[in-house]
Write a protein that holds these residues in place. Structure first.
Motif, short mmCIF file in Angstrom:
data_model
loop_
_atom_site.label_atom_id
_atom_site.label_comp_id
_atom_site.label_asym_id
_atom_site.label_seq_id
_atom_site.Cartn_x
_atom_site.Cartn_y
_atom_site.Cartn_z
N LEU A 157 -8.91 -1.02 2.45
CA LEU A 157 -8.44 -1.86 1.35
C LEU A 157 -9.53 -2.87 1.03
O LEU A 157 -10.10 -3.48 1.95
CB LEU A 157 -7.16 -2.57 1.76
CG LEU A 157 -6.49 -3.51 0.79
CD1 LEU A 157 -6.03 -2.76 -0.47
CD2 LEU A 157 -5.31 -4.19 1.45
N VAL A 203 -8.60 0.80 -3.07
CA VAL A 203 -8.24 1.40 -1.79
C VAL A 203 -8.93 2.76 -1.72
O VAL A 203 -9.13 3.41 -2.74
CB VAL A 203 -6.70 1.51 -1.64
CG1 VAL A 203 -6.08 2.42 -2.67
CG2 VAL A 203 -6.30 1.89 -0.25
N VAL A 213 -3.41 7.24 -2.49
CA VAL A 213 -3.04 5.93 -1.98
C VAL A 213 -3.34 4.87 -3.04
O VAL A 213 -4.38 4.91 -3.70
CB VAL A 213 -3.79 5.62 -0.66
CG1 VAL A 213 -3.41 4.26 -0.12
CG2 VAL A 213 -3.49 6.70 0.37
N VAL A 261 0.87 -1.17 0.00
CA VAL A 261 0.00 0.00 0.00
C VAL A 261 0.91 1.22 0.00
O VAL A 261 1.72 1.41 0.92
CB VAL A 261 -0.94 0.00 1.22
CG1 VAL A 261 -1.85 1.22 1.19
CG2 VAL A 261 -1.75 -1.30 1.27
N ALA A 268 -2.78 0.44 -4.00
CA ALA A 268 -2.48 -0.88 -3.46
C ALA A 268 -2.29 -1.86 -4.61
O ALA A 268 -3.14 -1.95 -5.51
CB ALA A 268 -3.61 -1.35 -2.54
N SER A 283 7.26 -2.90 -2.38
CA SER A 283 7.16 -2.07 -1.17
C SER A 283 8.52 -1.53 -0.74
O SER A 283 8.59 -0.55 0.01
CB SER A 283 6.54 -2.88 -0.03
OG SER A 283 7.34 -4.01 0.28
N VAL A 317 -7.35 4.38 6.04
CA VAL A 317 -7.12 3.72 4.76
C VAL A 317 -7.89 2.41 4.77
O VAL A 317 -7.71 1.58 5.68
CB VAL A 317 -5.61 3.45 4.53
CG1 VAL A 317 -5.40 2.78 3.19
CG2 VAL A 317 -4.82 4.76 4.61
#
Length: 107
Positions: free
Chosen positions: A103, A94, A41, A33, A43, A56, A101
């Protein structure tokens, strides 16, 4: 038929550094994320389509991330590798609600 999803709170926006990422473990594998400099944002699955590098751990720039292994650039909005590379990663919905946040995880 599309698979149903459930919205899951994974933390607060400020838990993710700008131009950084957090990893969410799921039954389908790790999900990266990302938080862009403009607080957008994204994901995606945490695996580069080239050699499986952990996205990541890559460098976030604009709405893209550069894989730490071989410098492939992945567009976080589309999930597609930027030319001349070719490939894609799975994206996950997301959203932000009141600083949290959320998801969308498949059921």
């Amino acid at each position: 038929m599309a698979q149903a999803s459930r919205w899951t709170v994974i933390g607060r926006l400020e838990d993710i550094p700008r131009q950084g990422a957090r990893v969410v473990a799921s039954a389908m594998g790790d999900i990266a994320v990302f938080r862009a400099l403009d607080d957008t944002v994204f994901a995606v699955e945490d695996s580069c389509p080239h050699k499986g590098g952990k996205l990541s751990q890559g460098i976030v720039h604009g709405h893209a991330v550069t894989c730490p292994l071989h410098n492939w650039v992945i567009d976080l909005q589309q999930g597609e590798a930027v030319a001349p590379d070719a490939g894609c990663v799975r994206r996950f919905a997301v959203k932000l609600e009141e600083g949290r946040v959320l998801l969308a995880l498949p059921r």
